[in-house]
Design a protein around this motif. Structure first.
Motif, short mmCIF file in Angstrom:
data_model
loop_
_atom_site.label_atom_id
_atom_site.label_comp_id
_atom_site.label_asym_id
_atom_site.label_seq_id
_atom_site.Cartn_x
_atom_site.Cartn_y
_atom_site.Cartn_z
N LEU A 199 -74.15 -101.62 57.91
CA LEU A 199 -73.48 -101.07 56.78
C LEU A 199 -74.08 -100.10 56.08
O LEU A 199 -73.85 -99.78 54.76
N VAL A 204 -70.87 -101.96 48.59
CA VAL A 204 -70.23 -103.45 48.87
C VAL A 204 -70.08 -103.98 47.24
O VAL A 204 -71.29 -104.21 46.71
N CYS A 237 -75.65 -108.44 53.55
CA CYS A 237 -74.93 -106.98 53.34
C CYS A 237 -76.08 -105.86 52.91
O CYS A 237 -76.37 -104.81 53.64
N VAL A 244 -75.16 -103.07 47.28
CA VAL A 244 -74.49 -103.98 46.83
C VAL A 244 -74.55 -104.50 45.49
O VAL A 244 -75.57 -104.35 44.71
N VAL A 407 -70.99 -110.14 58.52
CA VAL A 407 -71.41 -108.78 58.32
C VAL A 407 -71.13 -107.93 59.71
O VAL A 407 -70.34 -106.81 59.97
#
Length: 421
Positions: A199, A204, A237, A244, A407
């Motif tokens: 990611l 996020v 994440c 995040v 994830v």
């Protein structure tokens, strides 16, 4: 501060102990590094053994302590070469005046000085000595040489010393040294994740935990959610390279390392914060929070006194946070969660379609071995039809492992994510 033990457990630290009264702190240092999850081996000079025994470090590290340059039990007797190749970091604590001089001069007349020259691993030294020895021109000259050679020097603290003097020369506390080592590897791991993680570069937003809907100043409506799954996903994440933000309802959990946390209480507060974060930019929205479906229509200004056998409280429906975010023009990739007690697939796929989600993860909270309050979980993941991805069964595992698998599922779906649904 929380941290990822799975990262630290693969890192090998050599703690080198040299002669000085501060050697007693090294025992605590080894213990703290082990607490962080590092593999630790200890090297001791002859001077160190005058202050503390190898047996102490063997018990704390769980490994044989190395004291001799030529180890007859090592392969080919070349123990120093094996150690040099094993280490991810060499921490000399305490580092005596004599050891610093050997390093600066390039001597190799014992195990530690030979190890210093033979290893490619970063070398950290934490000097500890009498304040006048520290201030001596020769010591400062050696210090500058070590810095020029790329050695990381953890400067000594000032204070009273065992000899009765006061000044610079005290070794920093072992807890602080261990924390610096942990932070060093954490930052290195983060740099890799931000470049190569599943990611990497994604922003996020995750909702987690329950909401509380006030009845009066002391009572509220809520549910059994602990937030553990959402917090595990936030950590996963972040480990995958994402930036995040965690919107947390009322829970008793430590914030995952590197994650920005915003505490909220009610469903309305969670929605307001979600919309505000959406305006700031959001690529993936993960709604794990167990949001109360209803709230009290009129919250009492003062505590409601007990009177009679019944209490009538009027409830109104709360906004659906994940559906509201999914309807926004600047819509992120939407991941929903469903905690059900029956008809799992029917309800989950129905929510996926009606709320216009990209992906939904569902678990059976009627099971006593997973779900709310448990450290274990098992989930079924469904994807929106346009992704043409098969459902995934995530078998029972610790929530940290489930989070990592989620994830991976998000990453796979993003490879097919071209335009908003």
């Amino acid at each position: 501060m929380s941290f990822d033990l799975s990262v630290m457990s693969s890192k090998n630290i050599i703690v080198a102990v040299t002669g000085g009264i501060a050697a007693y702190k090294s025992a605590i240092l080894v213990r703290r590094l082990k607490d962080y999850g590092f593999n630790v081996r200890v090297v001791m000079t002859q001077g160190a053994q005058a202050f503390i025994t190898p047996l102490t470090f063997q018990a704390l590290s769980g490994n044989t302590v190395h004291t001799e340059l030529l180890d007859t039990e090592a392969e080919s007797g070349m123990g120093h070469i094996e150690l040099a190749r094993w280490a991810d970091l060499i921490l000399v604590a305490p580092a005596s005046c004599d050891t610093m001089a050997k390093f600066a001069a390039g001597l190799a007349d014992d195990l530690l000085s030979t190890l210093y020259l033979a290893s490619k691993a970063p070398v950290w030294v934490a000097p500890a000595m009498n304040q006048q020895m520290w201030a001596a021109k020769a010591t400062q000259r050696n210090l500058n040489t070590l810095v020029d050679d790329g050695v990381h020097v953890i400067m000594p603290n000032a204070g009273s010393q065992a000899c009765g003097d006061t000044g610079l020369g005290r070794m920093p506390e072992p807890e602080a040294l261990a924390a610096q080592v942990q932070q060093y590897f954490h930052q290195a791991q983060r740099a890799i994740a931000e470049k190569f993680g599943l990611l990497a570069g994604k922003r996020v937003v995750i909702t987690a935990g329950p909401t509380r809907e006030a009845i009066d100043p002391v009572r509220y409506i809520s549910n059994h959610s602990t937030g553990k799954m959402g917090f595990a996903i936030a950590a996963a994440c972040y480990a995958a390279g994402a930036q995040v933000t965690l919107l947390a309802g009322p829970v008793s959990l430590d914030t995952p390392n590197g994650v920005e946390r915003i505490n909220v209480s009610s469903a309305i507060q969670m929605l307001e914060q979600s919309l505000a974060l959406l305006d700031q930019g959001c690529d993936i929205f993960i709604a794990t929070a167990a949001v109360a479906d209803y709230r009290v229509a009129q919250v009492a200004e003062h505590k409601i006194k007990k009177a009679g056998d019944e209490l009538d409280v009027s409830l109104v429906k709360n906004p659906d946070i994940v559906a509201t975010i999914a309807q926004q023009q600047q819509r992120p990739f939407m991941v929903g969660f469903a905690a059900e007690t029956r008809n799992i697939e029917e309800y989950a796929t129905g929510k996926l379609l009606v709320k216009k989600l990209d992906m939904i993860a569902c678990n059976d909270v009627s099971r006593s071995d997973i779900g709310f309050a448990s450290d274990q979980n098992a989930m079924t993941v469904f994807f929106a039809q346009q992704y043409k991805l098969a459902r995934r069964e995530l078998e029972k595992a610790p929530k940290q492992e489930i989070a990592q698998q989620l994830v991976e599922a998000i990453h796979d779906a993003l490879q097919h994510h071209k335009t908003p649904v």
